[in-house]
Scaffold this motif. Structure first.
Motif: not given
Ligand code: ARG
Length: 266
Positions: A151, A172, A174, A179-180, A183, A186, A188-189
């Protein structure tokens, strides 16, 4: 006949001169001093340059860029107002007139210089990637990011740099740095691209994250500068003088260090 023609030309000429000078846009400096106020666009989730903190129970924007803005306000003898927005709106706010000046860790790239005026640079930046600390060993070269998810901040130069450098990577954009970071935390990326001074603070506060060894290309034009609308010749000169004296007194490094200490404490 000749005389008449000559005087007609003279009249036309002076008329067009008058039209010209009244059409000439006033410098951004005059606009700000006339108003007595300078609205500064920034995206305050970018410690140590701009971030929010509680001061006497009040949500306040602080950071190195805030100090630079205050120094400019003081020199121009105008009130300074901060206008918070997402980073991808910061430069555009100069075009719409919503803000008078933008100080938000903005890199003065050649592309941006076509549309905006920039001061001399005040801080050199370096692009880094952040991953989960316990996965650090897995990411030593760019190739290690192939087929992974990364991200970047929307509208930032890191968006372009990542796309140019990491070819087989799912990138991606953001809106928010927060938020980055979440991500990556957790899972996710796998990684995010950010500038070193900012990544350091996030790594300090998020012990599960660390800066990877791979180094993305950084350019001289990535350095931070104050952005102004086109037509800010006089203002640019003023801002350059202020930056020069802040640098001479080593104030910018001090602002960055102070803001960093404050940001990791909260
Ligand atoms: N230096 C980068 C750029 O100009 C990122 C700046 C992001 N700033 C912010 N306050 N989020 O594109």
């Amino acid at each position: 006949m000749k005389k008449v023609l000559l005087s007609v030309t003279a009249v036309l000429l002076s008329a067009s001169l008058v039209a010209c000078s009244s059409n000439a846009k006033e410098d951004q400096l005059d606009k700000i001093t006339k108003k007595g106020k300078m609205v500064v666009a920034m995206s305050p989730e970018f410690a140590p340059f701009e971030f929010k903190t509680l001061i006497d129970g009040k949500d306040t924007i602080v950071g190195a860029d805030v100090e630079i803005a205050k120094a400019i306000g003081e020199e121009l003898n105008v009130e300074v107002e901060f206008s918070a927005m997402s980073f991808d709106n910061v430069l555009a706010s100069l075009k719409s007139g919503k803000a008078d000046i933008a100080i938000s860790g903005i890199s003065a790239t050649k592309e941006r210089q076509k549309s905006y005026d920039f001061s001399d640079s005040y801080y050199e930046s370096k692009n880094v990637m952040m991953v989960l600390k316990d996965k650090l060993q897995d990411y030593k070269t760019f190739g290690d990011f192939d087929n992974q998810a990364v991200v970047v901040q929307k509208g930032s130069i890191q968006e372009t740099i990542a796309k140019d450098t990491l070819k087989d990577v799912n990138i991606t954009p953001l809106t928010k740095v927060g938020e980055m970071v979440a991500e990556v935390s957790n899972g996710k990326v796998q990684a995010l691209v950010l500038e070193e001074a900012i990544a350091k603070g996030y790594a300090e506060k998020n012990k599960d994250l660390a800066i990877a060894e791979v180094e993305l290309p950084s350019d001289e034009a990535d350095s931070y500068a104050v952005a102004m609308p086109k037509g800010s010749k006089k203002l640019t000169k003023k801002v350059n003088d202020i930056i020069k004296s802040l640098k001479e007194e080593d104030k910018i490094n001090a602002f960055v260090q102070e803001a960093y200490d404050l940001s990791v404490k909260q």
